[in-house]
Design a protein around this motif. Structure first.
Motif, PDB file in Angstrom:
ATOM      1  N   ALA A 235       1.253   4.215  -2.953  1.00  0.00           N
ATOM      2  CA  ALA A 235       1.146   5.646  -2.686  1.00  0.00           C
ATOM      3  C   ALA A 235       2.355   6.400  -3.238  1.00  0.00           C
ATOM      4  O   ALA A 235       2.214   7.484  -3.818  1.00  0.00           O
ATOM      5  CB  ALA A 235       1.003   5.891  -1.186  1.00  0.00           C
TER       6      ALA A 235
ATOM      7  N   GLU B 259       0.826  -1.207   0.000  1.00  0.00           N
ATOM      8  CA  GLU B 259       0.000   0.000   0.000  1.00  0.00           C
ATOM      9  C   GLU B 259       0.863   1.261   0.000  1.00  0.00           C
ATOM     10  O   GLU B 259       0.560   2.232  -0.714  1.00  0.00           O
ATOM     11  CB  GLU B 259      -0.940   0.000   1.206  1.00  0.00           C
ATOM     12  CG  GLU B 259      -1.972   1.125   1.182  1.00  0.00           C
ATOM     13  CD  GLU B 259      -2.779   1.157  -0.101  1.00  0.00           C
ATOM     14  OE1 GLU B 259      -2.987   2.283  -0.628  1.00  0.00           O
ATOM     15  OE2 GLU B 259      -3.184   0.091  -0.605  1.00  0.00           O
ATOM     16  N   ARG B 260       1.934   1.257   0.768  1.00  0.00           N
ATOM     17  CA  ARG B 260       2.829   2.419   0.764  1.00  0.00           C
ATOM     18  C   ARG B 260       3.544   2.555  -0.581  1.00  0.00           C
ATOM     19  O   ARG B 260       3.759   3.672  -1.067  1.00  0.00           O
ATOM     20  CB  ARG B 260       3.840   2.307   1.904  1.00  0.00           C
ATOM     21  CG  ARG B 260       3.200   2.418   3.289  1.00  0.00           C
ATOM     22  CD  ARG B 260       4.232   2.514   4.393  1.00  0.00           C
ATOM     23  NE  ARG B 260       3.592   2.435   5.706  1.00  0.00           N
ATOM     24  CZ  ARG B 260       4.220   2.648   6.858  1.00  0.00           C
ATOM     25  NH1 ARG B 260       5.518   2.951   6.859  1.00  0.00           N
ATOM     26  NH2 ARG B 260       3.580   2.553   7.993  1.00  0.00           N
TER      27      ARG B 260
END
Length: 275
Positions: free
Chosen positions: A174, A170-171
Motif C-alpha cells: 500500500a 500488505e502494508r
C-alpha cells in the motif's frame, strides 16, 4: 573561528567557510546513516560542491513519531529542527533525497498515515523550490522474504512489532503504491529499488552494493542540475570527515542532549547539520 567542543576534541575548529555551491537535504534512517559520507559525495558529483547539508537520519528513524533504539531516542523527522533551519537559510540551489521510507510500517502505523508524513515533507520542500528524489520501498525484496527470516529480523530490529508477515507485506504494498501516486501528483522523481541491492533482511543495503546504488540514485539529480545550467563535477571528490556530525537533539537514557549546528565538516569545507 568557532570552537568545536561538542565531541570532546578541543583542537577541532571551524575555519572560514567558502561560499556553498548548493544545499543538500537528506532524510532517512539506517541506510542513510551508514552511508552518509558516500551519499554526500555521490550527490555532489552531480550537484557540485561544497555544500550546506541538512540531515535528518538515524537508525530506526521514524518520519512522524519519536523512535528509540536501545537507549537513544530521536524525534520524528517532521518534528526535527531541520525545517526551521531550512526556513532560515539563504536561497541557493537545493536538492533533497527522501529514503528509508518504511520503518513506520513495523512501528505499527497505517499506510495512509505514513504517506501523509511523506507528503508533508514534500510540501515543505517544494515551498523552497527544492528538487526532490525519493526512493520507493524495495517491494520485490520485501515480498520474497521468507517467513522465518521475517520473524528473525522483525524480532531483532523491531521487538515491539506484532505484525504478521502477510500484514507487513500488505502494508508495504500500500505504501509502495501510494508513493507512486504521490510522486506523480507532486511531480517528484521516484527511484525504484533493485532487489540485488538488498541484504538478507530485505530492507538494508548490501555493503558491497552501496557505491553502485547511490551512484544510480543520485544520478537523477543530473537532470535537475542541467535544468539549472550547472556543471557536473567530472570526478568524485574523496570526501573525508574532518569532524563527524552530532545530533542537534536527542535523548539518552531519557536525558536531553543538545549540540549546536552545524556539527559536521568534510574535506572541502562542506558543512553538515544533523537533526
Amino acid at each position: 573561528m568557532r570552537q568545536l567542543n561538542e565531541t570532546g576534541d578541543a583542537n577541532a575548529t571551524w575555519h572560514q567557510q567558502p561560499k556553498q555551491a548548493n544545499r543538500l537535504i537528506l532524510l532517512g534512517a539506517s541506510n542513510l546513516t551508514l552511508s552518509l559520507r558516500l551519499v554526500i559525495q555521490q550527490a555532489q558529483h552531480y550537484c557540485g560542491r561544497p555544500s550546506e547539508v541538512l540531515v535528518a537520519a538515524g537508525h530506526g528513524r521514524s518520519y512522524g513519531e519519536s523512535s528509540q533504539v536501545l537507549v537513544r531516542e530521536l524525534p520524528g523527522i517532521i518534528a526535527s529542527g531541520l525545517w526551521s533551519q531550512l526556513d532560515a537559510g539563504n536561497a541557493r540551489p537545493t536538492y533533497a533525497l527522501l529514503t528509508d521510507i518504511g520503518n513506520d510500517i513495523l512501528y505499527g502505523f497505517m499506510p495512509h498515515q505514513i504517506l501523509q508524513w511523506i507528503a508533508w515533507c514534500v510540501e515543505q520542500l517544494q515551498k523552497h523550490s527544492v528538487h526532490i528524489v525519493m526512493t520507493n520501498l524495495p517491494i520485490a525484496s520485501i515480498e520474497s522474504l521468507p517467513e522465518w527470516r521475517y520473524q528473525l529480523f522483525r524480532n531483532l530490529f523491531y521487538p515491539s512489532c506484532q505484525l504478521s508477515r502477510s500484514e507487513a507485506v500488505e502494508r508495504a504494498r500500500a505504501v509502495h503504491r501510494g508513493l507512486i501516486e504521490l510522486a506523480a501528483r507532486k511531480q517528484c522523481v521516484l527511484c525504484e529499488q533493485h532487489p540485488e541491492w538488498m541484504s538478507a533482511d530485505g530492507i538494508h543495503y548490501a555493503y558491497g552494493k552501496r557505491q553502485e546504488l547511490y551512484h544510480h540514485i543520485c544520478a537523477y539529480f543530473s537532470v535537475m542540475r542541467d535544468q539549472l545550467g550547472l556543471a557536473e563535477d567530472k570526478q568524485l571528490f574523496p570526501q573525508i570527515w574532518l569532524q563527524r556530525p552530532q545530533f542537534a537533539y536527542k535523548k539518552v537514557w531519557g536525558k536531553e542532549k543538545r549540540c549546536p549546528q552545524p556539527s559536521g565538516l568534510l574535506t572541502d569545507k562542506t558543512v553538515v547539520f544533523l537533526y
